[in-house]
Design an enzyme around this catalytic site. Structure first.
Site, short mmCIF file in Angstrom:
data_model
loop_
_atom_site.label_atom_id
_atom_site.label_comp_id
_atom_site.label_asym_id
_atom_site.label_seq_id
_atom_site.Cartn_x
_atom_site.Cartn_y
_atom_site.Cartn_z
N SER A 177 0.85 -1.19 0.00
CA SER A 177 0.00 0.00 0.00
C SER A 177 0.89 1.24 0.00
CB SER A 177 -0.95 -0.03 1.20
OG SER A 177 -1.84 1.06 1.16
N HIS A 199 -2.55 -1.04 -3.34
CA HIS A 199 -3.66 -0.10 -3.14
C HIS A 199 -3.39 1.15 -3.99
CE1 HIS A 199 -4.37 -1.93 1.14
NE2 HIS A 199 -4.75 -2.74 0.17
N ASP A 226 -4.53 -4.93 6.05
CA ASP A 226 -4.90 -5.74 4.89
C ASP A 226 -3.79 -6.75 4.61
OD1 ASP A 226 -6.27 -6.72 2.71
OD2 ASP A 226 -5.66 -5.09 1.36
#
Length: 340
Positions: free
Chosen positions: A167, A193, A284
Site C-alpha cells: 500500500s 492499493h 490488509d
C-alpha cells in the site's frame, strides 16, 4: 503534533486544503509555499516539518524538480497532490521518493468527507511511522521456535506462484524489487492499493523496468508465467487457471484488497506459494497470510527500517503469520532467485 508545509500555486487550493489541515487534531502548524522554489527557500530557513504536501504542476519550479531536491537534502516525507491527467508524472514522483499521493479534489467547493478521511489517514500513518518500537527478525525467530511445526520451516523448494501485497510506499518498493527480475518461471500476482486508472500506468512503468512481462490484470485472463498487477477499484482472485475481477464492497476500506488475492492463491497453490507483505498502512493481508500459512505456504514481511509505513507488515508480524522479516533489498534478491 505535526508541522506540515503545503505547496501549491493556486491560492484557492492552498486556502481550502490549509483550512482542512488546520482542523485535524494531529496537525499543529500549516505553512504554505507558492511553488517548488518557494518551498526550497522555506526549507533553507526552517526544515522542521513532519510532512510536505505538494502539487505537481507549478510555475517557477514544478513539484517533480522540487521533490528530487528535497529527497537529496532532507528526510521529510512528501505526499503529492495529483490530478487525474497526471498519472505518468505521479508514478514518476513515487519513483523519485514521494511517500504517497492523493488525487486532487474535483470540486473544491464540495470536498467529500471520504477525501478528508483519506488525507488524514495518510498524514497520521506517514508522520507516525517511527512512533512504535522496532520489530526485528529475532522476534520472528523466537516466535517460530515456540511452534514445532514452523521452527524449521524452509522456503518453498517447489514454487508455483508468488503473491505480493503493498500500500503506502508500495510503488517505489515494487519498482525496486521488480526491476531486478529478468524473467519469471512462475506467475507473480500483485495487489497495490491504488486508484483506478493509475494501475494501468504503473503496470506499464513496471514492465519498462523489468525483464519479465508485467501486465494489468483483466477479468478471466489466463494465468501465465508473468507478473500481474490488480487494477484499481477491483478485487482480484484466482479461480483455476484464470484471474477473476469483481467489485464487491471494499475490504479494510480499500478496493482492491490484498486478502482476497492471498486467500484464493492459498487455496489454489497450497504449500507451493510464497507471499510478500510490503510497506503500507492498516492490516490488509494479515487474514490472507494466515490462510497461506495454514496451507503450508511461506511468508516474508518487509522490515520496519525500509518501510515507508510499517502498518501491514507489523500487523502480520504481530499475528505470527510471518516466517521471515527482511529488508526490501533482501526481498528483491530473494524474489529474483525464486522466480528465476
Amino acid at each position: 503534533m505535526n508541522r506540515i508545509l503545503m505547496v501549491d500555486d493556486s491560492a484557492f487550493m492552498r486556502k481550502v486544503i490549509s483550512d482542512i489541515l488546520n482542523k485535524m487534531p494531529s496537525v499543529s502548524t500549516v505553512r504554505i509555499a507558492r511553488n517548488g522554489q518557494n518551498c526550497l527557500d522555506i526549507l533553507d530557513a526552517d526544515n522542521d516539518f513532519d510532512l510536505i504536501l505538494m502539487d505537481i504542476e507549478m510555475p517557477v519550479m514544478d513539484g517533480l524538480s522540487a521533490l528530487r531536491q528535497i529527497k537529496k537534502d532532507y528526510s521529510i516525507p512528501v505526499v503529492m497532490l495529483s490530478a487525474v491527467n497526471d498519472q505518468a508524472v505521479t508514478i514518476k514522483a513515487l519513483e523519485y521518493g514521494a511517500a504517497d499521493f492523493i488525487e486532487k479534489p474535483v470540486n473544491l467547493m464540495e470536498i467529500q468527507d471520504e477525501w478528508v478521511r483519506e488525507l488524514y489517514a495518510k498524514i497520521k500513518n506517514i508522520c507516525g511511522r517511527s512512533s512504535k518500537p522496532q520489530v526485528s527478525a529475532r522476534h520472528i525467530t523466537a516466535a517460530n521456535s515456540n511452534n514445532p511445526n514452523r521452527a524449521h520451516k524452509k522456503r518453498n523448494a517447489k514454487l508455483q506462484a508468488v503473491v505480493i501485497g503493498s500500500s503506502t510506499g508500495g510503488p517505489k518498493a515494487l519498482l525496486e524489487i521488480i526491476k531486478g527480475v529478468s524473467h519469471t518461471n512462475v506467475p507473480v500476482f500483485i495487489v497495490q492499493h491504488m486508484p483506478a486508472g493509475f494501475t494501468r500506468t504503473f503496470s506499464e512503468r513496471l514492465n519498462e523496468e523489468s525483464g519479465a512481462t508485467v501486465v494489468e490484470a483483466s477479468d478471466n485472463m489466463l494465468i501465465k508465467n508473468q507478473i500481474y498487477l490488480c487494477p484499481g477499484n477491483y478485487h482480484m482472485t484466482i479461480q483455476g487457471d484464470r484471474l477473476k475481477l469483481d467489485q464487491r464492497p471494499k475490504m479494510h476500506g480499500t478496493r482492491p484488497a490484498v486478502d482476497y488475492l492471498f486467500e484464493t492463491a492459498a487455496a489454489h497453490y497450497g504449500a507451493d506459494l510464497t507471499a510478500f507483505i510490503l510497506t503500507g498502512m492498516g492490516h490488509d493481508g494479515t487474514a490472507g497470510l494466515q490462510t497461506i500459512m495454514d496451507e503450508g505456504g511461506y511468508v516474508i514481511a518487509e522490515d520496519q527500517e525500509s518501510c515507508t509505513v510499517f502498518g501491514m507488515p507489523r500487523s502480520a508480524i504481530e499475528a505470527h503469520v510471518v516466517d521471515e522479516v527482511l529488508s526490501l533489498h533482501e526481498i528483491g534478491k530473494i524474489l529474483q532467485t525464486i522466480v528465476g
